[in-house]
Design an enzyme around this catalytic site. Structure first.
Site, PDB file in Angstrom:
ATOM      1  CG  HIS A 256      -1.833   1.169   1.321  1.00  0.00           C
ATOM      2  ND1 HIS A 256      -3.130   1.142   0.865  1.00  0.00           N
ATOM      3  CD2 HIS A 256      -1.644   2.429   1.792  1.00  0.00           C
ATOM      4  CE1 HIS A 256      -3.694   2.326   1.060  1.00  0.00           C
ATOM      5  NE2 HIS A 256      -2.810   3.125   1.623  1.00  0.00           N
ATOM      6  CD  GLU A 257       1.555   3.620   3.669  1.00  0.00           C
ATOM      7  OE1 GLU A 257       1.779   4.713   3.104  1.00  0.00           O
ATOM      8  OE2 GLU A 257       0.486   3.388   4.275  1.00  0.00           O
ATOM      9  CG  HIS A 260       0.184   6.243  -0.599  1.00  0.00           C
ATOM     10  ND1 HIS A 260      -0.812   7.033  -1.122  1.00  0.00           N
ATOM     11  CD2 HIS A 260      -0.403   5.510   0.396  1.00  0.00           C
ATOM     12  CE1 HIS A 260      -1.960   6.789  -0.466  1.00  0.00           C
ATOM     13  NE2 HIS A 260      -1.730   5.867   0.453  1.00  0.00           N
ATOM     14  CD  GLU A 286      -5.783   5.503   0.518  1.00  0.00           C
ATOM     15  OE1 GLU A 286      -4.898   6.362   0.735  1.00  0.00           O
ATOM     16  OE2 GLU A 286      -5.806   4.416   1.110  1.00  0.00           O
TER      17      GLU A 286
END
Ligand code: CO
Length: 491
Positions: A256-257, A260, A286
């Site tokens: 997830h990170e 980003h 997101e």
């Protein structure tokens, strides 16, 4: 124009210092330094804010407006002007009162959560709602007070549009959740056990390499809550967390990170230190993290590709078929906690929060009734009622920060991601095959060209239309969910 840019770049350098100090605060700082560090951060951030809200900024914007010719320059002015005018509209005393109230509220939220007692947090939240209302009045609104809050995170999106989207997504998810009950429930026992942190670290680092995260322009560390932070050009750092008993947590936090960070690493160099040198919006950001985490990272082909590496590190999985593992990481559950929710239930958690926020800010409900309202909505949407307030109305930190309007970004991120994915598979028709081969580069390049390289030049809905040729259409998300979970649950 050049003078304006220089001025904005100076301010950005102070913000870089704040970012580095904040990153250190969350990762390596010795605990005793917290109080003083918070003061230092406050001082420098305050200085940057003063510089930005100074009359000089206003004058420079005014002068540059007549000179701006390129789209990039126009975008710089548009974003800077909007922020400047907004900051000027809020009286400094009100801003300060809001900051003091929220920093106190965070403390009492923590106590309330630990003691499982909403009453401790209630007066602080009441004050935050009151001050938020005052801020909205200063900033102004046309149709709905919530529009102003939404605009802070998702510029251009109206509450009425959001409600329309929800009126489609909510019944779809509630029905689909019921349908899943008749399917074959994945067995996820294999995911619990005692997993070495060292091995989890090793695998997280491997994933970052596979996904083309540039480690020469970033690093991976550990923090209580995973985050991505841009310190400056060529310095985009991420954190994850490791739990011995929960293997899923670190893997998907890392992906997830990383999503980003790939966005931030893809922002063009000449946008750096300017207001356009960041993501288009919270939800577009997101969409990137969730694209990599869910659409790629929770797909069968992704696991077929990484499984040999995974099993080399975690030999206990050698005899577990990859399909079984893939089903286990995609198990759907009617659960209380948003951050642990799966792809099917996640957006229902968000809708509940949005509806509460929108009603609060428009004085349709009062803070004291939140625990009851929360549970009613949980029952209605997800079908379970938390026994403890700490697992219900007190679970998220956001309201203690006064971040009303933020939650919808998470849901929109899922919807944007599915719509981008749909367009991407038209351009990259062998998408599945590429994932299977571990060719993540061509997928990243597509995102870079269409989204990352645009920085904040376009407002989110404009960017979405440019990339996909369509307005936000939640059917792509519904189709994606239906196809994927029909397979997992043998529906
Ligand atoms: Co995120």
């Amino acid at each position: 124009m050049q003078n304006l840019k220089n001025h904005l770049k100076t301010i950005s350098k102070f913000e870089s210092a704040v970012s580095l100090l904040s990153w250190d605060f969350e990762t390596y700082m010795p605990p005793k330094a917290a109080q003083k560090r918070a003061e230092i951060i406050g001082e420098i951030a305050g200085h940057a804010f003063k510089l930005f809200t100074s009359d000089k900024t206003g004058l420079l914007i005014e002068k540059a407006e007549s000179e701006a010719s390129s789209d990039i320059d126009k975008a710089v002015i548009r974003v800077a002007k909007k922020e400047y005018e907004k900051a000027k509209k809020i009286p400094p005393e009100l801003f300060k009162e809001f900051q003091i109230t929220t920093s106190k509220a965070q403390h009492f939220w923590e106590i309330a959560k630990n003691e499982n007692n909403f009453a401790i947090f209630q007066p602080h939240l009441e004050k935050i709602v009151e001050l938020t209302g005052k801020i909205v009045d200063c900033l102004g609104y046309k149709e709905n007070k919530y529009d102003t809050l939404l605009d802070q995170y998702e510029p251009g999106l109206k509450t009425s549009q959001l409600k329309k989207i929800i009126s489609y997504v909510k019944p779809f998810l509630v029905n689909f959740l019921d349908k899943i009950e008749n399917g074959t429930k994945p067995d996820d026992k294999i995911l619990t056990g005692d997993f070495s942190i060292e091995k989890q670290k090793k695998f997280s680092e491997k994933i970052l390499d596979f996904l083309n995260y540039d480690k020469n322009a970033g690093r991976l560390d550990v923090s209580a809550h995973p985050f991505t932070i841009t310190i400056g050009a060529f310095d985009v750092r991420i954190t994850t967390r490791y739990s011995r008993s929960d293997l899923k947590n670190s893997i998907f936090s890392t992906i997830h990170e990383c999503g980003h960070a790939l966005y931030e690493q893809g922002i063009p160099e000449d946008f750096r230190e300017l207001p356009i040198g960041e993501g288009a919006s919270m939800a577009i950001h997101e969409s990137q993290s969730r694209f990599w985490e869910n659409i790629v990272g929770r797909s069968l082909n992704f696991w077929k590709f990484v499984y040999p590496t995974f099993c080399e590190i975690f030999s206990e999985f050698e005899n577990v078929p990859v399909e079984k593992f893939w089903k286990a990481i995609n198990k759907v559950e009617r659960s209380f906690i948003r951050t642990e929710a799966d792809e099917v239930t996640y957006n229902l958690h968000i809708m509940l929060r949005f509806e509460i926020e929108e009603a609060l800010i428009n004085n349709k409900i009062s803070v004291k009734d939140l625990p009851v309202i929360w549970n009613e909505k949980m029952k209605e949407y997800i079908g379970v009622i938390p026994e403890k307030e700490s697992d219900g109305v007190l679970q998220d930190v956001h309201w203690s920060h006064g971040s009303f309007g933020y939650f919808p970004s998470y849901m929109l991120g899922n919807l944007y991601a599915a719509q981008f994915y749909h367009t991407m598979t038209k351009d990259i028709s062998d998408f599945d095959e590429r994932i299977l081969q571990g060719d993540f580069k061509s997928i990243l390049n597509w995102l870079r060209e269409k989204i990352h390289s645009k920085g904040k030049i376009y407002e989110p809905l404009e960017l979405l239309k440019n990339v996909t040729g369509e307005d936000l259409n939640p059917e792509y998300y519904a189709n994606y969910i239906t196809k994927k979970f029909t397979m997992i649950y043998n529906l």
